[in-house]
Enzyme design. Structure first.
Site, PDB file in Angstrom:
ATOM      1  N   LYS A  22      -2.648  15.455 -13.032  1.00  0.00           N
ATOM      2  CA  LYS A  22      -1.875  15.998 -11.886  1.00  0.00           C
ATOM      3  C   LYS A  22      -0.362  15.392 -11.897  1.00  0.00           C
ATOM      4  CE  LYS A  22      -3.903  13.758  -8.050  1.00  0.00           C
ATOM      5  NZ  LYS A  22      -2.160  13.192  -7.329  1.00  0.00           N
ATOM      6  N   ASN A  23      -0.056  14.440 -12.333  1.00  0.00           N
ATOM      7  CA  ASN A  23       0.335  13.243 -10.913  1.00  0.00           C
ATOM      8  C   ASN A  23       1.694  13.335 -12.684  1.00  0.00           C
ATOM      9  OD1 ASN A  23      -0.847  12.707  -9.210  1.00  0.00           O
ATOM     10  ND2 ASN A  23      -1.574  10.257  -9.644  1.00  0.00           N
ATOM     11  N   ARG A  92       1.738  14.383  -0.132  1.00  0.00           N
ATOM     12  CA  ARG A  92       2.926  13.719   0.821  1.00  0.00           C
ATOM     13  C   ARG A  92       3.632  13.229  -0.620  1.00  0.00           C
ATOM     14  NH1 ARG A  92       3.943   9.677  -1.561  1.00  0.00           N
ATOM     15  NH2 ARG A  92       5.026   9.130   0.264  1.00  0.00           N
ATOM     16  N   CYS A 116      -1.214   8.266   4.391  1.00  0.00           N
ATOM     17  CA  CYS A 116      -2.269   8.672   4.044  1.00  0.00           C
ATOM     18  C   CYS A 116      -3.513   7.768   4.102  1.00  0.00           C
ATOM     19  CB  CYS A 116      -2.016   9.571   2.393  1.00  0.00           C
ATOM     20  SG  CYS A 116      -1.863   8.377   1.050  1.00  0.00           S
ATOM     21  N   ARG A 121       2.555   4.696   3.291  1.00  0.00           N
ATOM     22  CA  ARG A 121       3.427   5.552   1.807  1.00  0.00           C
ATOM     23  C   ARG A 121       4.894   5.808   2.395  1.00  0.00           C
ATOM     24  NH1 ARG A 121      -0.703   8.095  -0.642  1.00  0.00           N
ATOM     25  NH2 ARG A 121       0.755   8.480  -2.816  1.00  0.00           N
ATOM     26  N   PRO A 122       5.218   4.437   3.067  1.00  0.00           N
ATOM     27  CA  PRO A 122       7.182   4.765   3.355  1.00  0.00           C
ATOM     28  C   PRO A 122       7.774   5.655   2.752  1.00  0.00           C
ATOM     29  CG  PRO A 122       6.654   2.493   2.813  1.00  0.00           C
ATOM     30  CD  PRO A 122       5.052   3.021   3.038  1.00  0.00           C
ATOM     31  N   ILE A 123       8.955   5.891   2.341  1.00  0.00           N
ATOM     32  CA  ILE A 123       9.954   6.296   2.014  1.00  0.00           C
ATOM     33  C   ILE A 123      11.640   6.298   1.028  1.00  0.00           C
ATOM     34  CG2 ILE A 123       8.757   8.541   1.386  1.00  0.00           C
ATOM     35  CD1 ILE A 123      10.529  10.102   3.270  1.00  0.00           C
ATOM     36  N   ASP A 124      11.489   4.861   2.009  1.00  0.00           N
ATOM     37  CA  ASP A 124      12.200   4.404   1.878  1.00  0.00           C
ATOM     38  C   ASP A 124      13.362   4.333   0.577  1.00  0.00           C
ATOM     39  OD1 ASP A 124      10.257   2.319   2.244  1.00  0.00           O
ATOM     40  OD2 ASP A 124      12.140   0.654   1.311  1.00  0.00           O
ATOM     41  N   ASP A 305      -5.062   3.635  -9.585  1.00  0.00           N
ATOM     42  CA  ASP A 305      -5.991   4.897  -9.068  1.00  0.00           C
ATOM     43  C   ASP A 305      -7.304   4.814  -9.787  1.00  0.00           C
ATOM     44  OD1 ASP A 305      -3.259   7.439  -9.523  1.00  0.00           O
ATOM     45  OD2 ASP A 305      -4.048   5.975  -7.918  1.00  0.00           O
ATOM     46  N   ARG A 397      -8.655  17.379  -4.599  1.00  0.00           N
ATOM     47  CA  ARG A 397      -7.064  17.476  -4.712  1.00  0.00           C
ATOM     48  C   ARG A 397      -6.461  16.546  -6.517  1.00  0.00           C
ATOM     49  NH1 ARG A 397      -5.101  13.587  -1.993  1.00  0.00           N
ATOM     50  NH2 ARG A 397      -3.234  14.147  -2.978  1.00  0.00           N
TER      51      ARG A 397
HETATM   52  C1  EPZ Z   1       2.007   8.416  -7.458  1.00  0.00           C
HETATM   53  O1  EPZ Z   1       2.098   7.362  -5.626  1.00  0.00           O
HETATM   54  C2  EPZ Z   1       0.549   8.502  -7.510  1.00  0.00           C
HETATM   55  N1  EPZ Z   1       1.207   9.959  -7.271  1.00  0.00           N
HETATM   56  C3  EPZ Z   1      -0.136   8.339  -7.250  1.00  0.00           C
HETATM   57  O2  EPZ Z   1      -1.915   8.505  -7.355  1.00  0.00           O
HETATM   58  C4  EPZ Z   1      -0.356   6.510  -7.768  1.00  0.00           C
HETATM   59  O3  EPZ Z   1      -1.488   5.583  -6.527  1.00  0.00           O
HETATM   60  C5  EPZ Z   1       1.712   5.521  -7.237  1.00  0.00           C
HETATM   61  O4  EPZ Z   1       2.320   6.868  -7.809  1.00  0.00           O
HETATM   62  C6  EPZ Z   1       0.748   5.047  -7.946  1.00  0.00           C
HETATM   63  O5  EPZ Z   1       1.110   4.498  -9.475  1.00  0.00           O
HETATM   64  C7  EPZ Z   1       1.366  10.799  -7.702  1.00  0.00           C
HETATM   65  O6  EPZ Z   1       1.906  10.892  -8.915  1.00  0.00           O
HETATM   66  C8  EPZ Z   1       1.683  12.531  -6.559  1.00  0.00           C
HETATM   67  P1  EPZ Z   1       4.645   4.659  -5.450  1.00  0.00           P
HETATM   68  P2  EPZ Z   1       3.472   7.170  -5.038  1.00  0.00           P
HETATM   69  O7  EPZ Z   1       5.729   5.094  -4.927  1.00  0.00           O
HETATM   70  O8  EPZ Z   1       4.756   7.785  -6.323  1.00  0.00           O
HETATM   71  C9  EPZ Z   1       4.785   1.425  -1.563  1.00  0.00           C
HETATM   72  C10 EPZ Z   1      -3.582   9.659  -7.401  1.00  0.00           C
HETATM   73  O9  EPZ Z   1      -4.834   9.013  -6.724  1.00  0.00           O
HETATM   74  N2  EPZ Z   1       6.496   2.165  -0.972  1.00  0.00           N
HETATM   75  O10 EPZ Z   1       4.722   4.170  -6.561  1.00  0.00           O
HETATM   76  O11 EPZ Z   1       3.120   7.602  -3.461  1.00  0.00           O
HETATM   77  C11 EPZ Z   1       4.435   2.342  -1.667  1.00  0.00           C
HETATM   78  O12 EPZ Z   1       3.822   2.401  -0.366  1.00  0.00           O
HETATM   79  C12 EPZ Z   1      -2.354   8.913  -6.011  1.00  0.00           C
HETATM   80  O13 EPZ Z   1      -3.327  10.813  -7.951  1.00  0.00           O
HETATM   81  C13 EPZ Z   1       6.824   1.985  -0.887  1.00  0.00           C
HETATM   82  O14 EPZ Z   1       7.337   1.057  -0.019  1.00  0.00           O
HETATM   83  O15 EPZ Z   1       3.659   5.656  -5.396  1.00  0.00           O
HETATM   84  C14 EPZ Z   1       3.011   1.570  -2.317  1.00  0.00           C
HETATM   85  O16 EPZ Z   1       2.809   0.483  -1.788  1.00  0.00           O
HETATM   86  C15 EPZ Z   1      -2.425   8.665  -5.191  1.00  0.00           C
HETATM   87  N3  EPZ Z   1       9.174   2.745  -0.526  1.00  0.00           N
HETATM   88  C16 EPZ Z   1       3.759   1.362  -3.931  1.00  0.00           C
HETATM   89  O17 EPZ Z   1       5.262   1.455  -3.439  1.00  0.00           O
HETATM   90  C17 EPZ Z   1       8.915   3.528  -0.571  1.00  0.00           C
HETATM   91  O18 EPZ Z   1       9.953   4.663  -0.833  1.00  0.00           O
HETATM   92  C18 EPZ Z   1       4.122   2.417  -4.257  1.00  0.00           C
HETATM   93  O19 EPZ Z   1       3.654   3.299  -4.043  1.00  0.00           O
HETATM   94  C19 EPZ Z   1       7.926   4.415  -2.060  1.00  0.00           C
HETATM   95  C20 EPZ Z   1       6.801   3.778  -2.471  1.00  0.00           C
END
Ligand code: EPZ
Length: 417
Positions: A22-23, A92, A116, A121-124, A305, A397
């Site tokens: 999926k990812n 998201r 979520c 889940r910030p996107i900063d 995960d 999902r």
């Molecule tokens: C991806 O999410 C995966 N989703 C998640 O899988 C997985 O848990 C995660 O990576 C970590 O491996 C997909 O690939 C679709 P991150 P993502 O950005 O990209 C913080 C599942 O169950 N952060 O690595 O959202 C964030 O809040 C899903 O399949 C910021 O602060 O993960 C988190 O605490 C759940 N600012 C940490 O970083 C940002 O701009 C890791 O998030 C971006 C992230």
């Protein structure tokens, strides 16, 4: 509302062929919009999240055909810049369409992805990086408006190896002028899959899988055929289904390298694991050993995960285990549901102490998120008596045909509409 009904106690045995990841497919589908080219992608799992991305691409004007686990995307007719609001909010990770759309048409409007179930889940980091590449970004009324007709390659240092931010930057840099270097990039295998898909289409990316990724901008992408990597989290989930039921399961279509973090912990728990390059056999022990510490970390550490799933296993281990969730803010929503099934778990912030009990008992439970829902299924496989799980849309999902596959392995499980 659909729910799953399980009666625990059956030993799971047999063979499973693991579906596409999926990812990996989600960023690859986002990438199909960049070139206005045709992409033929195999090993695409039938999941709600993939359907959402498909619906978004169709709404943007792409042509899509799907036959079983093959998907064909022609993004030439793309003629919209606004990502449909309700679809973007349903998933998201659609935020990575920002980078892809900026590469394709230099403009995108997308709703601010809500938090979520597992945290804000910030996107900063995404937005800062896209600005570094030269995109203008405005946020108002819950939408993000971004423009960037001529992105320029640059050097980006990520504060944290965010998977999504790394993917978004790669997608935005594909056709940028010059070279982009991402430092402290996420090293997840799904990013290597994205690199492999894009390079097959003519992109110039190096270093995915390491913490330094280099993207040289190109002018165009060609038609491409690609085979998605297997889903390492689905594989890990079935491994725990074997471990928790004293089972013996063979997994086909796995990449052992992707599973090393999970394999190490399941061996600590007492499982016997045999593997060759693309299959693995796992035998669950009579009694599960507790594990002193499971700490979730960015790849290649133990995957966040898989945290909920291994917590279900450790709930019936001999002794006390500790889980430290270092990646997400709020990823213990499954704890209260496991406690309803008789687990003895205490949480202190992002640390959980799991005191193994002799046996879980079936109960009425509710899935609160994707992997938490999967952990309730795993607990139900081992619990004495009947377990009901509601809100199983979360599980759908990320798991293709989950209850039928478990039933074929010997589980007493049914889906009730
Ligand atoms: C991806 O999410 C995966 N989703 C998640 O899988 C997985 O848990 C995660 O990576 C970590 O491996 C997909 O690939 C679709 P991150 P993502 O950005 O990209 C913080 C599942 O169950 N952060 O690595 O959202 C964030 O809040 C899903 O399949 C910021 O602060 O993960 C988190 O605490 C759940 N600012 C940490 O970083 C940002 O701009 C890791 O998030 C971006 C992230």
């Amino acid at each position: 509302m659909e729910k799953l009904i399980l009666y625990g106690g059956n030993r799971l045995t047999g063979e499973v062929s693991v579906s596409g990841a999926k990812n990996a497919i989600l960023p690859i589908l986002a990438a199909t919009v960049i070139g206005g080219n045709e992409s033929t992608i195999f090993n695409v799992p039938k999941l709600r999240d993939v359907e959402v991305m498909e619906e978004i691409l169709i709404a943007l004007g792409c042509n899509i055909k799907r036959v079983d686990n093959m998907m064909w995307v022609d993004s030439k007719p793309l003629n919209q810049i606004k990502i449909p609001d309700e679809l973007a909010r349903e998933m998201r990770s659609s935020i990575i369409l920002m980078g892809a759309m900026l590469s394709r048409c230099g403009e995108v409007i997308i709703s601010y992805p809500g938090g979520c179930e597992i945290g804000p889940r910030p996107i900063d980091m995404h937005l800062k990086a896209l600005k570094d590449l030269g995109a203008e970004i405005e946020e108002s009324h819950g939408f993000i408006y971004s423009k960037g007709k001529e992105l320029k390659g640059t050097e980006i240092q990520l504060d944290y190896p965010s998977v999504g931010a790394t993917e978004n930057i790669i997608l935005a840099a594909i056709k940028a002028k010059g070279t982009t270097i991402i430092r402290n990039a996420a090293r997840e295998p799904e990013i290597v899959d994205l690199q492999n898909y894009l390079n097959k289409a003519g992109a110039k990316i190096n270093g995915a899988g390491t913490s330094i990724v280099i993207i040289e901008g190109v002018d165009q992408l060609e038609n491409v055929t690609y085979n998605t990597m297997p889903d390492r989290i689905v594989a890990g989930t079935y491994m725990i289904a074997s471990a928790i039921t004293k089972g013996e399961i063979i997994l086909k279509n796995v990449i052992i390298d992707h599973l090393q973090g999970v394999i190490a912990k399941l061996k600590e728990a007492g499982c016997l694991i045999y593997s060759d390059e693309n299959s693995l056999k796992i035998i669950g022990p009579e009694k599960i050993n507790s594990i002193e510490m499971v700490q979730t970390l960015p790849y290649p550490g133990f995957p966040t995960d898989m945290q909920a799933q291994i917590m279900a296993l450790l709930s019936i281990a001999n002794g006390t285990s500790i889980i430290s969730e270092t990646v997400f803010e709020n990823r213990f929503k499954h704890v209260e549901e496991l406690i309803r099934m008789g687990a003895n778990i205490k949480t202190f912030g992002k640390v959980a102490i799991i005191k193994g009990v002799k046996e879980l008992t079936g109960a009425k439970t509710t899935a609160k998120d994707l992997r938490g829902g999967a952990s309730l299924v795993l607990a139900g496989l081992a619990a004495k008596g009947k377990t009901e799980i509601e809100n199983i849309y979360h599980i759908k999902r990320g798991y293709e045909n989950f209850h039928n596959t478990l039933r074929e392995l010997g589980a007493h499980i049914e889906l009730v509409k």
